[in-house]
Design an enzyme around this catalytic site. Sequence first.
Site, mmCIF file in Angstrom:
data_model
loop_
_atom_site.group_PDB
_atom_site.id
_atom_site.type_symbol
_atom_site.label_atom_id
_atom_site.label_comp_id
_atom_site.label_asym_id
_atom_site.label_seq_id
_atom_site.Cartn_x
_atom_site.Cartn_y
_atom_site.Cartn_z
ATOM 1 N N ALA A 575 0.847 -1.204 0.000
ATOM 2 C CA ALA A 575 0.000 0.000 0.000
ATOM 3 C C ALA A 575 0.876 1.246 0.000
ATOM 4 O O ALA A 575 0.604 2.218 -0.713
ATOM 5 C CB ALA A 575 -0.906 -0.006 1.228
ATOM 6 N N TYR A 576 1.949 1.196 0.790
ATOM 7 C CA TYR A 576 2.849 2.347 0.896
ATOM 8 C C TYR A 576 3.543 2.599 -0.445
ATOM 9 O O TYR A 576 3.503 3.698 -1.001
ATOM 10 C CB TYR A 576 3.875 2.067 2.005
ATOM 11 N N SER A 577 4.153 1.554 -0.974
ATOM 12 C CA SER A 577 4.938 1.720 -2.207
ATOM 13 C C SER A 577 4.066 2.126 -3.386
ATOM 14 O O SER A 577 4.446 2.994 -4.179
ATOM 15 C CB SER A 577 5.680 0.430 -2.538
ATOM 16 N N LYS A 580 2.875 5.726 -2.927
ATOM 17 C CA LYS A 580 4.003 6.645 -3.106
ATOM 18 C C LYS A 580 4.459 6.672 -4.580
ATOM 19 O O LYS A 580 4.961 7.691 -5.061
ATOM 20 C CB LYS A 580 5.174 6.234 -2.203
#
Length: 686
Positions: A575-577, A580
């Site tokens: 989710a973060y990658s 981002k």
Amino acid sequence: MKSLWSNKATKNLSGLELVVYTSRLIGADPNLVLWGGGNSSIKIEGKDHKGEPTRILWIKGSGSDMRTIAPKNFTPLRLDDLLPLMEREAMSDDEMVDYQLKSVLDPKRPKPSIETLLHAFLPPAHIYHTHADAICALSDTPSSKKIIQSVFGDSVGVVNYHRPGFQLSKAVGEIYKKNPTLTAIILDKHGLITWGNTAKAAYLKTIEMVTKAEAFAAKKARGKRPLGRLKQGALPQVQRRALAAEIAPILRGEIGENQSMVLRYEDDPALLKFIGSAKANKLTQIGPFTPDHLMHTKPWPLFVEIENPEDPIALAEAIRMGCARYRQGAVDYFEDYKPEGVTMLDPNPRVILIPGVGMFTSGKDPRAAGIVHDLYMHTFPVIEAASAIDRYRTIGVKDLCDFEYWPMENFKLSLLPAEKEFSRKIVLITGAAGGIGAAIAEAFIDTGACVVLSDIDLEKTAKLAETLNRKSGSQNAAALQMDVRNEKSVRQGFAQAARCFGGLDVFISNAGIARTASVEDLSPADWEDSLAVNATGHLLTSQAALRMMKAQGLGGSIVVVTTKNVLAPGKDFGAYSASKAAQTQLARIMAIENAPDGIRVNMVTPDGIFEGSGLWSKQIRKERAKAHNIRIKDVETFYAKRNLLQTPILGKDVAEAVLFLASERAAKTTGAILPVDGGLRDAFPR
Ligand code: ZN
């Protein structure tokens, strides 16, 4: 005006200490003197450097402020050196300053005031000079002498206007010599001089005269409307503030072509009433109520002529036209009245008055814009009072120009410390309360920028702004709440930012969250949250930033704090990658789309910043430990050890990279990624 003198506080004071006390008492009242104006002195018996007795004039040194003055700000001069100058016919400023310097008894003290001789030529021991509002309201009229006489009788002398220097000092000395029973002197179109054998007597004389002048002005104002009818009422608060936010960047762009300015907005009801009155336009174009002010305010404000200020498009146009007209006026005035050998100063206004909306003041930083603000907040009541008494009249245009281009005053400006790299620049940071955000904010403040700190956590952000202001001794940090996920919150946050400092030069998109789980286990809520903050939040704030920068038309720089994960994703960081990566790709597109407007967009990709980071919660540490098959307590060392330089990455390292990309040093760089990760082979940008 009430006396604030305290016998108790002065019981053990004498000599210069007493002058410091009295000067501060006067300096603390903005109705008497403002921002470096006015001065004070004492004549006492003392000893020179040879130990021989001599009469000493202790006078306020150049560049100090009565409000905060200390003994070290006074300079001792040998009075018997100065007195013979009364016999001279004339003396140039340079001659006078040189002569004064030769009479200074302590070379380590500041340069003595330009009004030193004025104090020397008056025999009483204690002298105070102020620019009291109420006194200026009497003297800033065509029939000032008659008015002053009717209020104070023959005990108060009036000296015609001269620019401070030898002629003024001599005129003051002569009028006193002719009439030693005078109890005070009013400098026409300038201010007041009082004296006494004690500091208390001189102070009380000031208060007595101001009180009389106030009562006279109040009587004269009764039943009159010296400003004419109300032509434009104040727009409702919400509406005028929204308008102010919308037009501030346009105004800042207009006046900032040569050098960027910081703006301050004011919508005080009394001020709005003044600006909205039928005669305000004409009355504001006469001049400052004491010439000292024009070094900060310029001789005249820009009065924006507008019939329908509630229409933002019409208002923007009126501001543009007004600024152009003002600049042309400044050029004409300079050409017509310039003294020999001077170069033209910035032709843009420092005070901008908009009927219905309010006032903007400008300066190189919030403090300077604040000084202009304070001066004008005292100017408009003096204009109104003088108009009720008689008519408002100041020194003439030639005298205004002579003062504005006076080498003595402009020399003071050249003594100011050099401006820092980000001086005059306005920066907005999202996620400012976190570790990286705070480090970036501090770095910008250290290099002279005005920084709007925004975060969802207002309390933490406000505390940070307070700390930064205290540490830097400035008012360059401001805090506001913004939820980057919410369009309305972003819109309101940017509007508030525009009212803080007037615009935006640098936007740091830094707010972010990290949720960990394998793709298989990732909850839709975590996925949505990550996209909402890291991708949508970045989109909404960037849109607002771009709009403000374009309204301003001064270019700009955007720096996006992304992550090493965009280049080299790690497991469980889906989710973060992904969110981002969306942010990064958007940033690249922004670089392409906005280059024609001189707006650069660059990215930094930090890795493993633990210090003060909200990202590295206990949960994340636990999960990263699991992902890398290490113990939780080893997580920080693991991240430090895995890079080529084998070094931990700190918030200030990211800040350094952000500052570089935001600065003119990176003027030829856009769409670039600068890693701040200690060197990670997998994450080399390509
Ligand atoms: Zn003065």
